[in-house]
Design a protein around this motif. Structure first.
Motif, PDB file in Angstrom:
ATOM      1  N   PRO A 143       0.810  -1.221   0.000  1.00 59.54           N
ATOM      2  CA  PRO A 143       0.000   0.000   0.000  1.00 59.54           C
ATOM      3  C   PRO A 143       0.844   1.272   0.000  1.00 59.54           C
ATOM      4  CG  PRO A 143      -0.903  -1.579   1.555  1.00 59.54           C
ATOM      5  CD  PRO A 143       0.427  -2.127   1.084  1.00 59.54           C
ATOM      6  N   SER A 144       1.989   1.246   0.693  1.00 59.02           N
ATOM      7  CA  SER A 144       2.839   2.442   0.723  1.00 59.02           C
ATOM      8  C   SER A 144       3.436   2.732  -0.654  1.00 59.02           C
ATOM      9  CB  SER A 144       3.935   2.319   1.782  1.00 59.02           C
ATOM     10  OG  SER A 144       4.767   1.221   1.506  1.00 59.02           O
ATOM     11  N   SER A 145       3.777   1.682  -1.404  1.00 58.85           N
ATOM     12  CA  SER A 145       4.296   1.890  -2.764  1.00 58.85           C
ATOM     13  C   SER A 145       3.242   2.524  -3.661  1.00 58.85           C
ATOM     14  CB  SER A 145       4.746   0.569  -3.381  1.00 58.85           C
ATOM     15  OG  SER A 145       5.855   0.053  -2.708  1.00 58.85           O
ATOM     16  N   LEU A 146       2.005   2.063  -3.521  1.00 56.00           N
ATOM     17  CA  LEU A 146       0.921   2.645  -4.319  1.00 56.00           C
ATOM     18  C   LEU A 146       0.683   4.095  -3.909  1.00 56.00           C
ATOM     19  CD1 LEU A 146      -1.266   2.451  -6.454  1.00 56.00           C
ATOM     20  CD2 LEU A 146      -2.756   1.367  -4.760  1.00 56.00           C
ATOM     21  N   ALA A 147       0.683   4.358  -2.608  1.00 61.16           N
ATOM     22  CA  ALA A 147       0.470   5.719  -2.118  1.00 61.16           C
ATOM     23  C   ALA A 147       1.570   6.669  -2.612  1.00 61.16           C
ATOM     24  CB  ALA A 147       0.409   5.725  -0.594  1.00 61.16           C
ATOM     25  N   GLN A 148       2.817   6.188  -2.648  1.00 60.82           N
ATOM     26  CA  GLN A 148       3.941   7.029  -3.087  1.00 60.82           C
ATOM     27  C   GLN A 148       3.871   7.374  -4.565  1.00 60.82           C
ATOM     28  OE1 GLN A 148       7.421   4.840  -1.925  1.00 60.82           O
ATOM     29  NE2 GLN A 148       7.132   5.281   0.246  1.00 60.82           N
ATOM     30  N   THR A 149       3.215   6.559  -5.357  1.00 57.84           N
ATOM     31  CA  THR A 149       3.165   6.804  -6.806  1.00 57.84           C
ATOM     32  C   THR A 149       1.883   7.496  -7.253  1.00 57.84           C
ATOM     33  OG1 THR A 149       2.205   4.649  -7.224  1.00 57.84           O
ATOM     34  CG2 THR A 149       4.604   4.807  -7.322  1.00 57.84           C
ATOM     35  N   THR A 150       1.046   7.871  -6.310  1.00 56.47           N
ATOM     36  CA  THR A 150      -0.252   8.449  -6.653  1.00 56.47           C
ATOM     37  C   THR A 150      -0.134   9.675  -7.551  1.00 56.47           C
ATOM     38  OG1 THR A 150      -1.241   7.589  -4.637  1.00 56.47           O
ATOM     39  CG2 THR A 150      -2.395   9.385  -5.698  1.00 56.47           C
ATOM     40  N   LEU A 151       0.827  10.529  -7.324  1.00 57.61           N
ATOM     41  CA  LEU A 151       0.954  11.749  -8.124  1.00 57.61           C
ATOM     42  C   LEU A 151       1.690  11.540  -9.441  1.00 57.61           C
ATOM     43  CD1 LEU A 151       1.709  14.362  -5.327  1.00 57.61           C
ATOM     44  CD2 LEU A 151      -0.447  13.950  -6.526  1.00 57.61           C
ATOM     45  N   LEU A 152       2.734  10.734  -9.434  1.00 56.63           N
ATOM     46  CA  LEU A 152       3.545  10.558 -10.637  1.00 56.63           C
ATOM     47  C   LEU A 152       3.151   9.345 -11.466  1.00 56.63           C
ATOM     48  CD1 LEU A 152       7.065  11.403  -9.186  1.00 56.63           C
ATOM     49  CD2 LEU A 152       5.546  12.883 -10.515  1.00 56.63           C
ATOM     50  N   GLY A 153       2.678   8.304 -10.828  1.00 54.57           N
ATOM     51  CA  GLY A 153       2.335   7.074 -11.530  1.00 54.57           C
ATOM     52  C   GLY A 153       3.542   6.170 -11.676  1.00 54.57           C
ATOM     53  N   PHE A 154       3.279   4.973 -12.163  1.00 54.80           N
ATOM     54  CA  PHE A 154       4.349   4.008 -12.408  1.00 54.80           C
ATOM     55  C   PHE A 154       4.921   4.243 -13.795  1.00 54.80           C
ATOM     56  CE2 PHE A 154       1.551   1.956  -9.339  1.00 54.80           C
ATOM     57  CZ  PHE A 154       2.472   1.554  -8.388  1.00 54.80           C
ATOM     58  N   GLU A 155       6.182   3.942 -13.947  1.00 51.90           N
ATOM     59  CA  GLU A 155       6.822   4.094 -15.247  1.00 51.90           C
ATOM     60  C   GLU A 155       6.114   3.213 -16.267  1.00 51.90           C
ATOM     61  OE1 GLU A 155      11.214   3.455 -17.177  1.00 51.90           O
ATOM     62  OE2 GLU A 155      11.068   3.973 -15.061  1.00 51.90           O
TER      63      GLU A 155
END
Length: 144
Positions: free
Chosen positions: A37-49
């Motif tokens: 969940p923390s990985s998903l939360a951290q990418t909320t603004l930028l998204g995954f590559e």
């Protein structure tokens, strides 16, 4: 970060909208993507590559969500019920199936089949998968 047709932040926002509309929380969404969940939360603004597994799963989930919208005529409650209810074909709920390897695609395939087989019907989920009045409950599981 690679450039793609769909900007990564837009894909993540669409994925967030889709999972929230289906009544999922960030923990459940992260299980679908196979991350914390923390990985998903951290990418909320930028998204995954673009090109990563997470990015591809998000796109698949968004496509599946759009199929669900079209089959339910946009009925959010009907979508949530279908997504969380036991499905005989999967031997689990579509929600749980999405957490399996290639599970999102399996759910989307079933929705495509329902859509194709119900071109002449009003609402494919209601007619084919959602006989609300005819469902049977066994050991706490709803069977359609």
């Amino acid at each position: 970060m690679k450039r793609s047709l769909f900007p990564t932040s837009v894909v993540t926002k669409a994925f967030t909208w889709a999972y929230q509309e289906l009544g999922l929380n960030i923990k459940q969404a992260s299980e679908i993507l196979g991350i914390s969940p923390s990985s998903l939360a951290q990418t909320t603004l930028l998204g995954f590559e673009s090109g990563t597994t997470e990015y591809r799963k998000q796109l698949a989930f968004i496509r599946m969500y759009h199929l669900l919208i079209s089959l339910s005529d946009g009925d959010s409650e009907q979508m949530k019920v279908w997504f969380r209810s036991y499905n005989v074909s999967f031997e689990m709920s579509p929600c749980d199936m999405c957490k399996q390897h290639d599970g999102i695609e399996s759910v989307a395939d079933q929705l495509r089949t329902l859509k194709q087989s119900s071109q002449d019907r009003e609402s494919a989920l209601t007619v084919v998968e959602f006989p609300y009045k005819e469902r049977e409950t066994r050991a706490g599981s709803t069977i359609h």
